[in-house]
Design a protein around this motif. Structure first.
Motif, PDB file in Angstrom:
ATOM      1  N   TYR A   1      74.979 -35.056  10.676  1.00 54.36           N
ATOM      2  CA  TYR A   1      75.088 -33.615  10.888  1.00 54.36           C
ATOM      3  C   TYR A   1      75.665 -32.903   9.676  1.00 54.36           C
ATOM      4  CZ  TYR A   1      73.993 -34.525  15.734  1.00 54.36           C
ATOM      5  OH  TYR A   1      73.361 -34.920  16.869  1.00 54.36           O
ATOM      6  N   THR A   2      76.550 -33.574   8.941  1.00 53.65           N
ATOM      7  CA  THR A   2      77.130 -32.966   7.753  1.00 53.65           C
ATOM      8  C   THR A   2      76.050 -32.694   6.714  1.00 53.65           C
ATOM      9  OG1 THR A   2      79.193 -34.137   8.170  1.00 53.65           O
ATOM     10  CG2 THR A   2      78.891 -33.243   5.970  1.00 53.65           C
ATOM     11  N   GLY A   3      75.132 -33.631   6.547  1.00 56.46           N
ATOM     12  CA  GLY A   3      74.031 -33.435   5.612  1.00 56.46           C
ATOM     13  C   GLY A   3      73.108 -32.313   6.050  1.00 56.46           C
TER      14      GLY A   3
ATOM     15  N   PRO B   1      71.245 -29.198  -2.215  1.00 57.03           N
ATOM     16  CA  PRO B   1      70.988 -30.572  -1.786  1.00 57.03           C
ATOM     17  C   PRO B   1      69.557 -30.748  -1.304  1.00 57.03           C
ATOM     18  CG  PRO B   1      72.213 -29.408  -0.101  1.00 57.03           C
ATOM     19  CD  PRO B   1      72.112 -28.489  -1.285  1.00 57.03           C
ATOM     20  N   PRO B   2      69.019 -31.955  -1.441  1.00 54.85           N
ATOM     21  CA  PRO B   2      67.690 -32.223  -0.895  1.00 54.85           C
ATOM     22  C   PRO B   2      67.745 -32.267   0.627  1.00 54.85           C
ATOM     23  CG  PRO B   2      68.626 -34.221  -1.829  1.00 54.85           C
ATOM     24  CD  PRO B   2      69.582 -33.111  -2.131  1.00 54.85           C
ATOM     25  N   PRO B   3      66.605 -32.203   1.281  1.00 55.53           N
ATOM     26  CA  PRO B   3      66.598 -32.275   2.749  1.00 55.53           C
ATOM     27  C   PRO B   3      67.311 -33.548   3.224  1.00 55.53           C
ATOM     28  CG  PRO B   3      64.425 -31.702   1.945  1.00 55.53           C
ATOM     29  CD  PRO B   3      65.256 -32.056   0.739  1.00 55.53           C
ATOM     30  N   PRO B   4      68.031 -33.436   4.337  1.00 48.94           N
ATOM     31  CA  PRO B   4      68.783 -34.597   4.821  1.00 48.94           C
ATOM     32  C   PRO B   4      67.881 -35.675   5.404  1.00 48.94           C
ATOM     33  CG  PRO B   4      68.967 -32.809   6.384  1.00 48.94           C
ATOM     34  CD  PRO B   4      68.235 -32.267   5.196  1.00 48.94           C
ATOM     35  N   GLN B   5      68.381 -36.888   5.322  1.00 48.33           N
ATOM     36  CA  GLN B   5      67.766 -38.027   5.984  1.00 48.33           C
ATOM     37  C   GLN B   5      68.673 -38.383   7.163  1.00 48.33           C
ATOM     38  OE1 GLN B   5      67.576 -40.913   2.844  1.00 48.33           O
ATOM     39  NE2 GLN B   5      65.896 -39.884   1.821  1.00 48.33           N
TER      40      GLN B   5
END
Length: 79
Positions: A51-53, A42-46
């Motif tokens: 928190y799941t991302g 996955p790409p870095p979270p926004q």
């Protein structure tokens, strides 16, 4: 009450998981694309990923770091 997804406002990570789901779905099965998505992770979270991302991203990065440690830093360029 069901929440509807606003596809115009997906984060990059949400779009990644949507595409991964479609690549793995029986009707649109594309194992090569699913494998490539899983390898890239996955790409870095926004902030909207929550928190799941963050957990999904960090978990993938930890797997990549472990693979680099096992192979002495010789891994696929995606990691």
């Amino acid at each position: 009450m069901s929440q509807r997804i606003n596809f115009d406002r997906l984060t990059a990570q949400q779009a990644y998981y949507q595409e991964l789901h479609w690549a793995e779905a029986a009707a649109t099965r594309n194992p090569a694309r699913a494998a490539a998505l899983r390898a890239d992770g996955p790409p870095p979270p926004q902030p909207a990923d929550g928190y799941t991302g963050q957990l999904a991203y960090l978990k993938h990065r930890a797997v990549c770091a472990a693979a680099e440690n096992r192979t002495g830093g010789q891994t696929d360029e995606r990691h």
